[in-house]
Design a protein around this motif. Structure first.
Motif, PDB file in Angstrom:
ATOM      1  N   LYS A 205       0.856  -1.186   0.000  1.00 25.01           N
ATOM      2  CA  LYS A 205       0.000   0.000   0.000  1.00 25.01           C
ATOM      3  C   LYS A 205       0.893   1.238   0.000  1.00 25.01           C
ATOM      4  O   LYS A 205       2.042   1.197   0.439  1.00 25.01           O
ATOM      5  N   VAL A 206       0.327   2.337  -0.491  1.00 22.61           N
ATOM      6  CA  VAL A 206       1.087   3.585  -0.560  1.00 22.61           C
ATOM      7  C   VAL A 206       1.099   4.255   0.805  1.00 22.61           C
ATOM      8  O   VAL A 206       0.066   4.366   1.477  1.00 22.61           O
ATOM      9  N   ARG A 207       2.284   4.723   1.202  1.00 23.50           N
ATOM     10  CA  ARG A 207       2.404   5.502   2.444  1.00 23.50           C
ATOM     11  C   ARG A 207       2.109   6.964   2.117  1.00 23.50           C
ATOM     12  O   ARG A 207       2.986   7.725   1.742  1.00 23.50           O
ATOM     13  N   ILE A 208       0.854   7.341   2.252  1.00 20.63           N
ATOM     14  CA  ILE A 208       0.458   8.713   1.957  1.00 20.63           C
ATOM     15  C   ILE A 208      -0.233   9.295   3.186  1.00 20.63           C
ATOM     16  O   ILE A 208      -0.998   8.605   3.874  1.00 20.63           O
ATOM     17  N   SER A 209       0.044  10.543   3.457  1.00 13.89           N
ATOM     18  CA  SER A 209      -0.501  11.170   4.665  1.00 13.89           C
ATOM     19  C   SER A 209      -1.830  11.857   4.370  1.00 13.89           C
ATOM     20  O   SER A 209      -2.174  12.144   3.217  1.00 13.89           O
ATOM     21  N   THR A 210      -2.545  12.132   5.441  1.00 10.62           N
ATOM     22  CA  THR A 210      -3.792  12.894   5.329  1.00 10.62           C
ATOM     23  C   THR A 210      -3.536  14.247   4.685  1.00 10.62           C
ATOM     24  O   THR A 210      -4.302  14.703   3.823  1.00 10.62           O
ATOM     25  N   GLU A 211      -2.453  14.903   5.085  1.00  6.77           N
ATOM     26  CA  GLU A 211      -2.126  16.232   4.562  1.00  6.77           C
ATOM     27  C   GLU A 211      -1.893  16.198   3.050  1.00  6.77           C
ATOM     28  O   GLU A 211      -2.292  17.126   2.336  1.00  6.77           O
ATOM     29  N   GLU A 212      -1.266  15.129   2.566  1.00  3.25           N
ATOM     30  CA  GLU A 212      -1.019  15.019   1.122  1.00  3.25           C
ATOM     31  C   GLU A 212      -2.315  14.823   0.345  1.00  3.25           C
ATOM     32  O   GLU A 212      -2.502  15.411  -0.726  1.00  3.25           O
ATOM     33  N   ILE A 213      -3.221  14.006   0.869  1.00  3.66           N
ATOM     34  CA  ILE A 213      -4.517  13.818   0.211  1.00  3.66           C
ATOM     35  C   ILE A 213      -5.274  15.141   0.154  1.00  3.66           C
ATOM     36  O   ILE A 213      -5.834  15.521  -0.880  1.00  3.66           O
ATOM     37  N   ILE A 214      -5.296  15.849   1.264  1.00  4.90           N
ATOM     38  CA  ILE A 214      -5.994  17.139   1.303  1.00  4.90           C
ATOM     39  C   ILE A 214      -5.364  18.127   0.327  1.00  4.90           C
ATOM     40  O   ILE A 214      -6.064  18.883  -0.363  1.00  4.90           O
ATOM     41  N   LYS A 215      -4.035  18.122   0.234  1.00  2.00           N
ATOM     42  CA  LYS A 215      -3.354  19.003  -0.710  1.00  2.00           C
ATOM     43  C   LYS A 215      -3.781  18.707  -2.148  1.00  2.00           C
ATOM     44  O   LYS A 215      -4.072  19.624  -2.927  1.00  2.00           O
ATOM     45  N   PHE A 216      -3.849  17.423  -2.507  1.00  5.67           N
ATOM     46  CA  PHE A 216      -4.275  17.044  -3.856  1.00  5.67           C
ATOM     47  C   PHE A 216      -5.706  17.518  -4.122  1.00  5.67           C
ATOM     48  O   PHE A 216      -6.021  18.011  -5.213  1.00  5.67           O
ATOM     49  N   LEU A 217      -6.577  17.377  -3.129  1.00  6.08           N
ATOM     50  CA  LEU A 217      -7.972  17.806  -3.287  1.00  6.08           C
ATOM     51  C   LEU A 217      -8.064  19.319  -3.459  1.00  6.08           C
ATOM     52  O   LEU A 217      -8.757  19.823  -4.355  1.00  6.08           O
ATOM     53  N   LYS A 218      -7.352  20.056  -2.617  1.00  8.60           N
ATOM     54  CA  LYS A 218      -7.402  21.514  -2.689  1.00  8.60           C
ATOM     55  C   LYS A 218      -6.789  22.032  -3.982  1.00  8.60           C
ATOM     56  O   LYS A 218      -7.263  23.032  -4.552  1.00  8.60           O
ATOM     57  N   THR A 219      -5.742  21.364  -4.457  1.00  7.14           N
ATOM     58  CA  THR A 219      -5.111  21.767  -5.719  1.00  7.14           C
ATOM     59  C   THR A 219      -6.108  21.685  -6.875  1.00  7.14           C
ATOM     60  O   THR A 219      -6.028  22.483  -7.826  1.00  7.14           O
ATOM     61  N   LYS A 220      -7.049  20.755  -6.786  1.00  7.05           N
ATOM     62  CA  LYS A 220      -8.074  20.611  -7.823  1.00  7.05           C
ATOM     63  C   LYS A 220      -9.290  21.489  -7.549  1.00  7.05           C
ATOM     64  O   LYS A 220     -10.313  21.376  -8.216  1.00  7.05           O
TER      65      LYS A 220
END
Length: 241
Positions: A205-220
């Motif tokens: 599984k990918v080691r991705i943080s909550t902050e990174e997911i939120i960043k991707f969402l906000k960028t869009k």
């Protein structure tokens, strides 16, 4: 082993046992949706990515959504067919990465729950996945993710996580961390007529943080409505303005 191979050859055989009583779980999810004001409004169409045997899909349908349920494991989809009898659920055996092909559905809600988003290959693929979801989502539509944050490494004995056990099965999950991924080993002991049988399979599984997911969402351009930890799962709801 790939994620699909892990499900097809190992995890799919006991996934529904692992997740618990179906009726209880789908009622819990239905209440979560209602508590967060997720109800059918415009197109009434929802897409469930990584639908499994249908806990989320059934809850959505019972709230009045027209559901398209997508998963790559046929065994779980066969269980979903039984659970979906009498409900407005279309079932597709498909890779969730092909989400952009479903733009014609005009979804007002897209969900990806149960740690499914971390099954993708890497962070760049997750970023593209979020972009593809956003592109087909109707204006004022919502995205719901639930996943585990593997960014903080567990060490020593903490890597061994007891998942579930009863008189016939014992399931333990073991985590081994690399820089960008975590190797997940599902260790199952199953009681037979001649004793206990061990079955083991691993995937990443990918080691991705909550902050990174939120960043991707906000960028869009999406706005975050909810960011909450519940039962060790991160729940994020985002709205497309």
């Amino acid at each position: 082993m790939t994620t699909k191979e892990h499900y097809d050859k190992h995890l799919g055989n006991f996934y529904s046992w692992m997740t618990g009583d179906f009726e209880t779980k789908q009622n819990e999810f239905k209440n979560f949706l209602k508590d967060n004001l997720i109800i059918p409004l415009s197109s009434k169409n929802a897409i469930d990515l990584g639908a499994g045997h249908g806990i989320q899909s059934v809850a959505l349908a019972k709230l009045g959504f027209n559901v398209t349920a997508i998963d790559f494991n046929q065994q779980l989809l066969e269980e979903l067919k039984v659970n979906a009898i009498g409900l407005n659920i279309e079932i597709l055996n498909e890779d969730i990465r092909n989400i952009s092909q479903l733009a014609n559905i005009e979804p007002e809600l897209i969900i990806c729950c149960g740690d499914t988003i971390t099954h993708l290959d890497n962070k760049k693929e997750i970023e593209k996945f979020i972009a593809d979801i956003t592109s087909i989502l109707k204006v004022s539509g919502k995205i719901l993710f639930s996943f585990r944050d593997y960014s903080i490494e567990l060490i020593g004995d903490n890597r061994f996580i007891p998942v579930k056990s009863d008189e016939t099965k014992i399931l333990t999950c073991i985590l081994d961390y690399d820089k960008e991924t975590v190797r997940v080993t599902d260790l199952l002991y199953e009681k037979t007529e001649i004793g206990w049988n061990q079955k083991v399979s691993s995937y990443h599984k990918v080691r991705i943080s909550t902050e990174e997911i939120i960043k991707f969402l906000k960028t869009k351009g999406l706005k975050i409505q909810l960011n909450k930890v519940e039962n060790r799962m991160i729940n994020i709801i985002a709205i497309k303005p």
